[in-house]
Scaffold this active site. Structure first.
Site, mmCIF file in Angstrom:
data_model
loop_
_atom_site.group_PDB
_atom_site.id
_atom_site.type_symbol
_atom_site.label_atom_id
_atom_site.label_comp_id
_atom_site.label_asym_id
_atom_site.label_seq_id
_atom_site.Cartn_x
_atom_site.Cartn_y
_atom_site.Cartn_z
ATOM 1 N N ARG A 75 0.825 -1.233 0.000
ATOM 2 C CA ARG A 75 0.000 0.000 0.000
ATOM 3 C C ARG A 75 0.847 1.265 0.000
ATOM 4 N NH1 ARG A 75 -1.996 -3.663 -1.198
ATOM 5 N NH2 ARG A 75 -3.754 -4.789 -0.323
ATOM 6 N N SER B 5 -10.734 -1.596 3.551
ATOM 7 C CA SER B 5 -10.010 -1.861 4.805
ATOM 8 C C SER B 5 -9.540 -0.520 5.364
ATOM 9 C CB SER B 5 -8.785 -2.730 4.557
ATOM 10 O OG SER B 5 -9.204 -3.968 4.052
ATOM 11 N N GLU C 18 -5.049 2.901 6.779
ATOM 12 C CA GLU C 18 -4.703 2.809 5.354
ATOM 13 C C GLU C 18 -5.366 3.983 4.623
ATOM 14 O OE1 GLU C 18 -5.106 -1.073 3.484
ATOM 15 O OE2 GLU C 18 -6.027 -0.118 1.739
HETATM 16 C C1 LIG Z 1 -15.583 -1.502 -0.877
HETATM 17 C C2 LIG Z 1 -14.107 -1.219 -1.017
HETATM 18 C C3 LIG Z 1 -13.218 -2.264 -1.234
HETATM 19 C C4 LIG Z 1 -11.849 -2.009 -1.372
HETATM 20 N N1 LIG Z 1 -11.009 -3.062 -1.585
HETATM 21 C C5 LIG Z 1 -9.694 -2.832 -1.732
HETATM 22 C C6 LIG Z 1 -8.790 -3.910 -1.968
HETATM 23 O O1 LIG Z 1 -9.163 -5.066 -2.057
HETATM 24 N N2 LIG Z 1 -7.473 -3.609 -2.100
HETATM 25 C C7 LIG Z 1 -6.994 -2.338 -2.027
HETATM 26 O O2 LIG Z 1 -5.783 -2.131 -2.165
HETATM 27 N N3 LIG Z 1 -7.821 -1.309 -1.811
HETATM 28 C C8 LIG Z 1 -9.157 -1.511 -1.663
HETATM 29 N N4 LIG Z 1 -9.992 -0.456 -1.438
HETATM 30 C C9 LIG Z 1 -9.438 0.909 -1.274
HETATM 31 C C10 LIG Z 1 -9.336 1.738 -2.569
HETATM 32 O O3 LIG Z 1 -10.290 1.316 -3.531
HETATM 33 C C11 LIG Z 1 -7.934 1.660 -3.164
HETATM 34 O O4 LIG Z 1 -6.955 2.147 -2.260
HETATM 35 C C12 LIG Z 1 -7.829 2.444 -4.476
HETATM 36 O O5 LIG Z 1 -6.583 2.178 -5.068
HETATM 37 C C13 LIG Z 1 -7.976 3.957 -4.278
HETATM 38 O O6 LIG Z 1 -8.156 4.554 -5.545
HETATM 39 P P1 LIG Z 1 -8.974 5.896 -5.727
HETATM 40 O O7 LIG Z 1 -8.914 6.277 -7.172
HETATM 41 O O8 LIG Z 1 -10.320 5.787 -5.137
HETATM 42 O O9 LIG Z 1 -8.049 6.883 -4.885
HETATM 43 P P2 LIG Z 1 -8.526 8.076 -3.939
HETATM 44 O O10 LIG Z 1 -9.238 7.534 -2.770
HETATM 45 O O11 LIG Z 1 -9.221 9.123 -4.735
HETATM 46 O O12 LIG Z 1 -7.103 8.639 -3.465
HETATM 47 C C14 LIG Z 1 -6.273 7.851 -2.625
HETATM 48 C C15 LIG Z 1 -4.887 8.528 -2.573
HETATM 49 O O13 LIG Z 1 -4.270 8.448 -3.859
HETATM 50 C C16 LIG Z 1 -3.977 9.756 -4.353
HETATM 51 N N5 LIG Z 1 -4.228 9.754 -5.798
HETATM 52 C C17 LIG Z 1 -5.323 9.281 -6.454
HETATM 53 N N6 LIG Z 1 -5.147 9.385 -7.781
HETATM 54 C C18 LIG Z 1 -3.912 9.953 -7.957
HETATM 55 C C19 LIG Z 1 -3.148 10.308 -9.110
HETATM 56 N N7 LIG Z 1 -3.605 10.122 -10.354
HETATM 57 N N8 LIG Z 1 -1.920 10.856 -8.924
HETATM 58 C C20 LIG Z 1 -1.428 11.074 -7.665
HETATM 59 N N9 LIG Z 1 -2.098 10.756 -6.545
HETATM 60 C C21 LIG Z 1 -3.338 10.193 -6.698
HETATM 61 C C22 LIG Z 1 -4.898 10.700 -3.613
HETATM 62 O O14 LIG Z 1 -4.347 12.003 -3.565
HETATM 63 C C23 LIG Z 1 -4.969 10.017 -2.246
HETATM 64 O O15 LIG Z 1 -3.833 10.354 -1.474
HETATM 65 C C24 LIG Z 1 -11.373 -0.679 -1.292
HETATM 66 C C25 LIG Z 1 -12.272 0.380 -1.102
HETATM 67 C C26 LIG Z 1 -13.628 0.123 -0.954
HETATM 68 C C27 LIG Z 1 -14.583 1.274 -0.758
#
Ligand SMILES: Cc1cc2nc3c(=O)[nH]c(=O)nc-3n(C[C@H](O)[C@H](O)[C@H](O)COP(=O)(O)OP(=O)(O)OC[C@H]3O[C@@H](n4cnc5c(N)ncnc54)[C@H](O)[C@@H]3O)c2cc1C
Length: 288
Positions: A161, A211, A281
């Site tokens: 992560r 998580s 996380e």
């Molecule tokens: C129901 C559910 C299940 C999930 N299951 C998992 C799982 O199995 N495994 C897992 O790893 N995660 C899981 N997640 C968490 C999440 O989906 C991941 O961490 C995902 O990668 C976050 O992506 P996002 O686009 O939503 O990022 P955001 O939540 O929008 O941002 C997260 C971070 O990344 C940064 N960021 C986003 N895009 C960029 C970019 N283009 N450039 C620079 N920085 C950026 C943001 O500034 C922030 O700091 C889950 C979430 C939910 C709600």
């Protein structure tokens, strides 16, 4: 921000930009950089808790634009492997769908992660033994001054992560993934199996950010939280999920402050009962 985060909580962003092209994003980042202004990059908001007090620093949402997705054919550097190009705002689920439709294997376990490609690279998202680093070839980024940089998966230093993207102030623009040909039936069956596991184990009917805590060395956050007697424990509308203790869920009208207070209380009680210090996380924006 409740409309832009999967926790469905958080106050207003004073400035909210949705760049439609890479050029627009570069222009914005260069402008902020020249003025020494900080900014937030938003993906799909699925790993994010935003303060009820809102955000003064501008938010750049990549989810609306920057979502091109393309199959590039066989990798000339690695015969037998195939390349998929995705812009940062493309949902990981679209990438998985395209891979499956082309009978490309390697990301079946990532199916169901609700983030964007950019967010998945930043977080080195992973599930069931597969992580983004297993399939990422390289990514195009902007540095903090808005200058382009290309980094290989190794140079991004992807670990559990974690990547160097946030600490260097980079923005992910796009990523190139390398997958191998597989048997379409087996790919479908594996995808289905992971989908089933998720819906059996996770509280997908309630808003959350997945998580809430990182996996501690040699253990599971959910197990330690359950052992601390916190299954179903609530502060206001925020609750430790009854279904999976590793998830904090919004049972309806939880404020970000309640979710935050619950995160701190879980950390305190787990430390007390097991000696393990859980780390969130979930990323937190604004003041709490
Ligand atoms: C129901 C559910 C299940 C999930 N299951 C998992 C799982 O199995 N495994 C897992 O790893 N995660 C899981 N997640 C968490 C999440 O989906 C991941 O961490 C995902 O990668 C976050 O992506 P996002 O686009 O939503 O990022 P955001 O939540 O929008 O941002 C997260 C971070 O990344 C940064 N960021 C986003 N895009 C960029 C970019 N283009 N450039 C620079 N920085 C950026 C943001 O500034 C922030 O700091 C889950 C979430 C939910 C709600």
């Amino acid at each position: 921000m409740r409309r832009h985060t999967s926790f469905r909580a958080g106050g207003e962003a004073e400035y909210f930009f949705i760049p439609k092209t890479e050029e627009e994003l570069i222009t914005l980042i260069r402008r902020f950089s020249e003025r020494g202004e900080r900014f937030h990059i938003l993906g799909n908001g699925t790993n994010l808790l935003v303060s009820d007090k809102g955000l003064r620093d501008p938010v750049l949402s990549l989810r609306g634009g920057l979502s091109e997705l393309r199959f590039l054919g066989e990798d000339p550097d690695c015969p037998g492997s195939f390349l998929l190009f995705a812009e940062a705002g493309c949902l990981l689920s679209r990438l998985s769908d395209l891979a499956e439709s082309l009978s490309l294997s390697g990301m079946e376990a990532l199916r169901g992660i609700p983030g964007t490609v950019g967010g998945a690279v930043v977080m080195n998202a992973g599930a069931y033994g597969t992580e983004i680093r297993d399939i990422l070839s390289r990514a195009s980024l902007l540095d903090a001054a808005g200058e382009p940089v290309t980094l290989s998966a190794a140079e991004l230093e992807l670990s559990y992560r974690h990547s160097i993207v946030a600490e260097r102030g980079y923005t992910v623009l796009s990523a190139l993934f390398r997958l191998s040909k597989g048997d379409p039936e087996k790919i479908r069956a594996r995808s289905e199996e992971f989908r089933r596991k998720r819906s059996e184990k996770q509280p997908l009917n309630l808003p959350s950010a997945g998580s809430t805590f990182q996996r501690p060395e040699g253990d599971f956050a959910g197990r330690l939280i359950e052992e601390a007697g916190l299954r179903g424990f609530r502060i206001g509308g925020a609750q430790v999920s009854e279904k999976h203790c590793g998830f904090i869920v919004n049972t309806g009208n939880a404020t970000a402050a309640e979710i935050h207070a619950l995160i701190l209380e879980v950390i305190r009680r787990v430390k007390e009962s097991s000696g393990v210090l859980l780390k969130p996380e979930v990323k937190m924006w604004g003041s709490f």
